[in-house]
Design an enzyme around this catalytic site. Structure first.
Site, PDB file in Angstrom:
ATOM      1  N   PRO A  67      73.212  -9.926  -2.117  1.00  0.00           N
ATOM      2  CA  PRO A  67      72.088  -9.212  -1.718  1.00  0.00           C
ATOM      3  C   PRO A  67      70.234  -9.580  -1.679  1.00  0.00           C
ATOM      4  O   PRO A  67      70.433 -10.545  -2.935  1.00  0.00           O
ATOM      5  CB  PRO A  67      71.855  -8.219  -2.334  1.00  0.00           C
ATOM      6  N   THR A  98      68.454  -7.425  -3.424  1.00  0.00           N
ATOM      7  CA  THR A  98      67.800  -7.034  -4.144  1.00  0.00           C
ATOM      8  C   THR A  98      68.143  -7.336  -5.284  1.00  0.00           C
ATOM      9  O   THR A  98      67.401  -7.066  -5.976  1.00  0.00           O
ATOM     10  CB  THR A  98      68.671  -5.738  -4.287  1.00  0.00           C
ATOM     11  N   ASN A  99      69.687  -7.732  -5.707  1.00  0.00           N
ATOM     12  CA  ASN A  99      70.192  -8.573  -6.925  1.00  0.00           C
ATOM     13  C   ASN A  99      70.653 -10.348  -6.881  1.00  0.00           C
ATOM     14  O   ASN A  99      71.671  -9.973  -7.196  1.00  0.00           O
ATOM     15  CB  ASN A  99      71.192  -7.728  -7.404  1.00  0.00           C
ATOM     16  N   GLY A 122      74.019  -4.804   3.453  1.00  0.00           N
ATOM     17  CA  GLY A 122      74.288  -4.083   3.951  1.00  0.00           C
ATOM     18  C   GLY A 122      74.287  -3.293   4.618  1.00  0.00           C
ATOM     19  O   GLY A 122      76.171  -3.936   4.734  1.00  0.00           O
ATOM     20  N   GLY A 182      80.298  -0.695   0.372  1.00  0.00           N
ATOM     21  CA  GLY A 182      79.754   0.311   0.895  1.00  0.00           C
ATOM     22  C   GLY A 182      78.305   1.004  -0.072  1.00  0.00           C
ATOM     23  O   GLY A 182      78.065   0.087  -1.247  1.00  0.00           O
ATOM     24  N   CYS A 237      72.360  -0.833  -6.734  1.00  0.00           N
ATOM     25  CA  CYS A 237      72.861   0.658  -6.038  1.00  0.00           C
ATOM     26  C   CYS A 237      73.346   1.879  -6.690  1.00  0.00           C
ATOM     27  O   CYS A 237      73.592   2.441  -6.102  1.00  0.00           O
ATOM     28  CB  CYS A 237      74.358   0.112  -5.012  1.00  0.00           C
TER      29      CYS A 237
END
Lengths: 446, 516
Positions: free
Chosen positions: B120, B122-123, B203, B221, B254
Site C-alpha cells: 500500500p 500508506t505503509n 484497498g 480486509g 490500519c
C-alpha cells in the site's frame, strides 16, 4: 519410421474425419499428410523431402506455438533446433505477433529507395545494443544477403578481394557467401572460387596467420561458434588472437552472430561476451522473431564509406522491409531484457547440469558436451551418432538436428524463454532417447 | 506510435515485462527452494541489515513521495519490519525437516514459489520490507507490486534488500519490483498461472481482485477499530496509549483506533485525560466543520490520509493548541450514516459515550458492521469478564488489551506476530485469520508412517535434503572449454588418435551421404 507408417497415420486421420479436405488452411487444403509429401516431391524439392523420410523424421510442421511444433499427424515436438535460432523466442511469440499485427494496420514492406521510419528506428536500436564502434546498419532480406553485404563492405573498405573463412563454415548460400562455405554447395553450381575464398581450419592460429600474412585479405569471417560444424568451441584466446592477426595484417574481422547473438550465450552478442569489438557484425534468423525475414549488417563508420560514396551501391527491394524491422525491434527488446538474460543463465545451468547427469550414465557413448549458454553441441562416440540420437529424440517428442558437417554432434538449442518445466521435460525425454540411440547404434534395437 | 496505430490497442509495455518478471521469479524460486537453513539465515540477515541502513532515509522519502504520515514513525516501522522481523524469526526454521518420531511423521517445508506482493501507499517501505523478509525466511521468490503513489520509494526499498540478499548468496531475481505499476499490469500479474500466491495489502477492491484472480491469495480486509474504555480502566494510562497510538504516523496503520467507546462513568475523566495527552475535543459546529473537510460526500477523502491533526483543524477553520496531536469528534450513535463511525486513516477519533460496558460491546459490534470485520479492536479494562465478553462478541480476530492498537494488534507491542498484514479471516473474507507471518508462505510435505506401528519410522535426523549453493545462482554461463566450467566427463583430447580416426570416418561417411 518409414513412409508406410506415415501413410498409415495419414489414413487414420482420413478415416476419422468426414470432410473431404481434412487439412483445411483457408487458402489451401490437403486431404492427408501423404498428399503433402507426395506433392512436395512432385512440385517442390524431391531430394529434401525424401531425405527426411529416409532419416526417420517425416515431419510436416503444422501448428506451432511457444517451443512446440506439431506434425500434421498431431504428434507434438519440443523444438530444440529452432531453425538455427530463428525461433529463439519461440514460435509465434505473442509479443512479436502483436507488434506485427498492429503494425500491419499502417505499414507494409516499405520502399527501399527512401529513408524509412522502421528501418531508422531498428538501426538506432541495433547500434545502441551493439559492441562499441559499430555505428551504421545495412539491411538484407536474409542472412546470406547480409553476409554478401558484409563482404562487399569489407572489399570496398580495404580495396582487397580475398575473404578468409573457416573450413566447413556456413555463412549462407548467396553469391559471395557461398564461397566462404563448404565446397559441396559451391561446386554444385560451379560457383567455387578457391583463390578468392581461402579456408583455414578452426582453432588453428598458424593456418590463420599463414592466410593473412600476404596482406591481401579483405576480411576474416567467422561464426563466433561454428554451428553447422556442431558448435566446436573456440579455444580460449583463439578469437582474440584472430582479431589481433586481422589488425596486424589489415584485414577486417566479420563476426557472424546469426546463431550466437540475441542472448544465446547469456549475453546479447556472443562476440561481446568474448570481449571482442568486431569490425562488422551480422545478425539474422532470430532477429525478427521468426515472423518476417530480415537480416542486418552492423559496420563501423570508417568502413561504411560506400554508403556515402554511392548510397544505392547495394539495392535490395526486400532488404530492411519495414514489417521485418518492426518485428526485429520487438525481438531485440525482448532479448535485451534483464529478465531474459537472467533466465538464459538459469536455463543454461539447468540444461548443462541435467546433461552432465545423463552423460554420467553413458560415458562411453555420450562423450562430450560443448556448451556456451544455450548453445550446445552433444558429442557421441559414433561417426553418425547424432543421427541416431536425432531419430530417437524425434520418436520421443523432441526435435533437434545433427550437425551437417560433423554428424557425431547433435545441435541442442534450447530457446531463451524456455520454461523450467519444459526444460525438465526435455531432459527426461533426452535421457531416454540417448539410451535408446546407444543401444541402437551398438547393435540391436532397444 | 500508439496514436497513429489506434485501431488495435497495444498491450501496455509494462505488461509483457511483468510476465517476464514472473518467469524469472519462477526460475529463482526453483533454485531458492533447495537452499539450506544456514544460507537462508545469512541472506535474511543481510537483507534485514540493508533495510535498517536505509530505514530513516526511506522514511523521509516515503513522506515526500506520498504526503502521508510522519517520517520518524516510518523509520520506526521500517526498522521493525527489517531487523525487527529478523530478530523475531532468527531462531525459527522454515527450511529444515521437522521430525515427529512419536507420531511417525516428518514434515518437510516446501515454499510457495512465486509470491506477488501488493503493497500500500500508506505503509510503503515497511510493508515492502516485511513481505520481502517473510519471503526470504521461507525461500520464496517475491515480486513487489507497489501502490503507484509510492512506487519510487518502494522500488528503492526492494532494490536495497535485493542487492544485499543476492550478495549474500540469494538466487538472482528472487526479489523483483514493478517500477511502473498500472492496473493492467497488476491484473496480468495476479492472474498469471505461474504465480503461486498473492499477498494483498491494500484497498478492498484490490484485495477482492486478488481473491478473484484464480490464484491462491492471502488478502486482508480494511480495519475500523473500536476501542472501548470501561469504568475499571486506568483512565490516565488509557488516554496516554490511545493518543499515542492515534498520533502514530498520523493514524496511517490500519490498526489505528477509529471509534472510542467510553462507559459513561469514565467519560468525563477520560476526556480530561485525553486533553492532557494532546487531544483536542471538538464541540458543536467544529464537529461538522471537520466532517465537512474529511468526508467527500459519503466517503473518506483520501487527500487527508496520514495528514496531521493541525492540518485538518486548520482546513476546518478551527484554532487548536500548538501541541494538538489528535482531534476527538464526539457523536451520539454508531450507525452507517454517521461518517465518524467509518474508518479514518488520519488522527481524528470518533467518540461515543455508552451507559454500560454491555452497551459498549453493542457499539463496537455496530462499528464493525460498517467495516473492519475480522480486523482488530482494543479494550482498556481491568475486568477479565468484560474483556472476555468483548472478545467473544465483537467480530474481530485480535483484541489488544491496555495497549495502543496501532502497534498492539500489529504485534510490535504485544506477543502477536509482528506484521504489516492483518489477516481478517472468515469474518473479513480472508483465507488467513492471523497476523501474517513466515509460516503462511510455506506448505509441509508430510512423510507419514502407519499409525498401527507395523512399519517403524527410521531415524531421519541426519538427513538434510537442502544444501548450500556452490556459488552464484545461477552461475555465469562460461563456455564449457574455459577454466572453471563444470565438467563431469572430459570431451576427448583433440590429439587423441581415436578422435582422428573418427574424424576420418566422418569425412568418408559424409562424402557418402552427401553424394549418395
Amino acid at each position: 519410421m518409414g513412409i508406410d507408417l506415415v501413410r498409415f497415420f495419414g489414413m487414420l486421420v482420413h478415416v476419422t474425419d468426414t470432410d473431404s479436405a481434412d487439412y483445411d488452411y483457408g487458402v489451401f487444403s490437403f486431404a492427408s499428410k501423404a498428399e503433402v509429401l507426395d506433392k512436395a516431391k512432385e512440385y517442390w524439392n524431391p531430394g529434401k523431402t525424401q531425405f527426411w523420410i529416409d532419416s526417420g523424421v517425416p515431419l510436416v510442421i503444422d501448428r506451432r506455438e511457444e517451443y512446440y511444433l506439431w506434425d500434421m499427424s498431431g504428434k507434438r515436438l519440443i523444438d530444440l533446433h529452432l531453425n538455427g535460432g530463428t525461433y529463439n523466442l519461440g514460435h509465434r511469440n505473442p509479443e512479436v505477433v502483436q507488434a506485427l499485427t498492429v503494425a500491419m494496420q499502417h505499414f507494409d514492406m516499405g520502399n527501399h529507395h527512401f529513408p524509412a521510419l522502421a528501418r531508422t528506428a531498428l538501426a538506432e536500436a541495433l547500434v545502441t545494443s551493439a559492441p562499441a564502434g559499430l555505428s551504421k546498419v545495412i539491411y538484407g532480406s536474409g542472412g546470406g544477403e547480409a553476409i554478401d553485404i558484409a563482404l562487399k563492405t569489407a572489399r570496398h573498405a580495404t580495396q582487397k578481394r580475398k575473404i578468409v573463412s573457416i573450413a566447413k563454415a556456413y555463412h549462407g548460400h548467396t553469391g559471395l557467401a557461398v564461397g566462404t562455405g563448404d565446397d559441396r554447395f559451391s561446386k554444385l553450381f560451379l560457383a567455387d572460387q578457391p583463390e578468392e575464398f581461402p579456408h583455414v581450419p578452426f582453432n588453428d592460429l598458424n593456418a590463420m596467420e599463414e592466410a593473412l600474412r600476404g596482406r591481401d585479405v579483405a576480411a576474416v569471417i567467422m561464426e563466433t561458434i561454428p554451428a553447422t560444424y556442431g558448435f566446436p568451441l573456440p579455444d580460449p584466446g583463439y578469437l582474440h588472437a584472430v582479431k589481433k592477426l586481422c589488425q596486424e595484417f589489415d584485414a577486417l574481422y566479420i563476426a557472424d552472430e546469426v546463431q550466437t547473438g540475441l542472448m544465446r550465450t547469456g549475453e546479447l552478442w556472443g562476440i561481446a561476451k568474448e570481449g571482442i569489438q568486431p569490425d562488422i557484425l551480422v545478425t539474422g534468423k532470430g532477429i525478427s522473431g521468426g515472423m518476417y525475414p530480415i537480416a542486418c549488417v552492423l559496420v563501423r563508420d570508417e568502413h561504411a564509406g560506400w554508403l556515402t560514396e554511392d548510397g544505392f551501391g547495394h539495392i535490395s527491394t526486400f532488404g530492411g522491409a519495414e514489417l521485418g524491422c518492426i518485428a526485429a525491434i520487438k525481438a531485440l527488446e525482448i532479448c535485451s531484457r534483464p529478465e531474459t538474460r537472467s533466465m538464459v543463465h538459469y536455463i543454461a545451468d539447468r540444461v548443462g547440469t541435467g546433461l552432465r547427469a545423463i552423460q554420467a550414465e553413458y560415458p562411453d557413448w555420450f562423450v562430450g558436451i560443448r556448451q556456451n549458454g544455450v548453445i550446445l553441441g552433444l558429442e557421441f562416440h559414433h561417426p553418425q551418432g547424432a543421427k541416431y540420437v536425432m531419430r530417437q529424440l524425434y520418436e520421443n517428442g523432441v526435435w533437434a538436428i545433427f550437425s551437417t558437417l560433423d554428424p557425431r554432434v547433435l545441435q541442442f538449442k534450447p530457446g531463451i524463454l524456455l520454461k523450467p518445466e519444459v526444460v525438465d521435460e526435455v531432459l527426461d525425454r533426452t535421457e531416454v532417447a540417448i539410451g535408446r540411440a546407444y543401444r541402437e547404434a551398438m547393435g540391436g534395437r532397444s | 506510435m500508439t496514436a497513429l496505430l489506434a485501431d488495435i490497442p497495444l498491450e501496455p509495455a509494462g505488461v509483457p515485462r511483468g510476465r517476464a518478471m514472473v518467469e524469472r521469479a519462477q526460475w529463482a524460486s526453483l533454485a531458492f527452494a533447495t537452499y539450506d537453513i544456514e544460507t537462508v539465515r545469512r541472506i535474511a540477515q543481510a537483507a534485514a541489515e540493508a533495510g535498517e541502513r536505509v530505514a530513516a532515509e526511506l522514511g523521509i522519502a516515503a513522506v515526500e513521495e506520498t504526503g502521508f504520515g510522519v517520517a520518524e514513525h516510518k523509520k520506526l516501522k521500517n526498522v521493525a519490519c527489517s531487523v525487527g522481523i529478523w530478530n523475531t524469526y532468527r531462531d525459527h526454521d522454515y527450511v529444515s525437516p521437522v521430525l515427529h518420531p512419536d507420531r511417525g511423521i516428518v514434515e518437510v517445508p516446501r515454499p510457495a514459489g512465486v509470491v506477488i506482493a501488493l503493497t500500500p501507499s500508506t505503509n510503503p517501505v515497511a510493508t515492502v520490507f516485511f513481505k520481502i523478509m517473510l519471503a526470504l525466511l521461507t525461500r520464496n521468490a517475491i515480486i513487489i507490486c507497489p501502490h503507484p503513489f509510492a512506487k519510487r520509494v518502494c522500488t528503492e526499498a526492494a532494490h536495497a534488500m535485493a542487492e544485499a540478499a543476492v550478495a549474500a548468496g540469494a538466487p538472482d531475481g528472487c526479489i523483483q519490483v514493478v517500477e511502473e505499476p498500472s492496473i493492467p499490469l497488476v491484473n496480468a500479474l495476479m492472474t498469471d498461472a505461474r504465480v503461486d500466491v498473492i499477498v494483498a495489502t491494500g484497498g478492498t477492491a484490490m484485495v477482492r481482485a486478488a481473491y478473484r484472480s484464480g490464484n491462491p491469495a492471502i488478502g486482508v480486509g480494511p480495519g475500523n477499530v473500536p476501542v472501548m474504555v470501561d469504568a475499571t480502566a486506568d483512565i490516565a494510562a488509557a488516554a496516554h496509549r490511545i493518543v499515542a497510538s492515534k498520533a502514530f504516523d498520523n493514524s496511517i496503520l490500519c490498526t489505528n483506533e477509529s471509534v472510542l467507546i467510553v462507559e459513561e462513568k469514565a467519560a468525563a475523566g477520560l476526556e480530561a485525560a485525553l486533553r492532557r495527552e494532546g487531544a483536542y475535543v471538538l464541540a458543536g459546529e467544529e464537529i461538522d466543520a471537520v466532517k465537512g473537510v474529511m468526508f467527500d460526500g459519503t466517503s473518506f477523502d483520501t487527500a487527508w490520509v496520514g495528514k496531521s491533526a493541525k492540518q485538518i483543524a486548520e482546513a476546518a477553520g478551527i484554532k487548536v493548541p500548538a501541541n494538538t496531536r489528535i482531534l476527538v469528534a464526539p457523536f451520539p450513535l454508531v450507525v452507517p450514516e454517521e461518517m465518524l463511525a467509518h474508518e479514518k486513516l488520519c488522527p481524528v477519533l470518533g467518540m461515543v459515550v455508552v451507559p454500560s460496558a454491555a452497551r459498549g460491546i453493542d457499539a463496537a459490534r455496530a462499528v464493525l458492521r460498517i467495516s473492519g470485520a475480522g480486523h482488530s479492536a482494543a479494550i482498556h479494562s481491568e475486568d477479565a469478564v468484560t474483556i472476555m465478553a468483548f472478545a467473544s462478541a465483537v467480530p474481530v480476530l485480535r483484541v489488544a488489551v491496555n495497549v495502543g492498537n496501532s502497534l498492539g494488534s500489529a504485534g510490535i507491542e504485544t506477543h502477536l506476530a509482528p506484521t504489516m498484514t492483518i489477516g481478517t479471516g472468515f469474518f473479513g473474507r480472508s483465507s488467513v485469520g492471523e497476523n501474517l507471518e513466515p509460516k503462511h508462505l510455506i506448505n509441509m510435505t508430510r512423510i507419514a508412517y502407519p499409525s498401527h506401528g507395523s512399519s517403524a519410522m527410521p531415524d531421519f535426523s541426519a538427513l538434510q535434503p537442502w544444501h548450500e549453493p556452490a556459488g552464484a545462482v545461477p552461475p555465469y554461463p562460461i563456455a564449457s572449454n574455459m577454466e572453471g566450467a563444470p565438467s563431469l566427463v572430459r570431451a576427448d583430447d583433440p590429439q587423441d588418435e581415436l578422435r582422428d580416426e573418427i574424424r576420418r570416418m566422418v569425412v568418408e561417411e559424409l562424402r557418402e551421404i552427401l553424394r549418395g
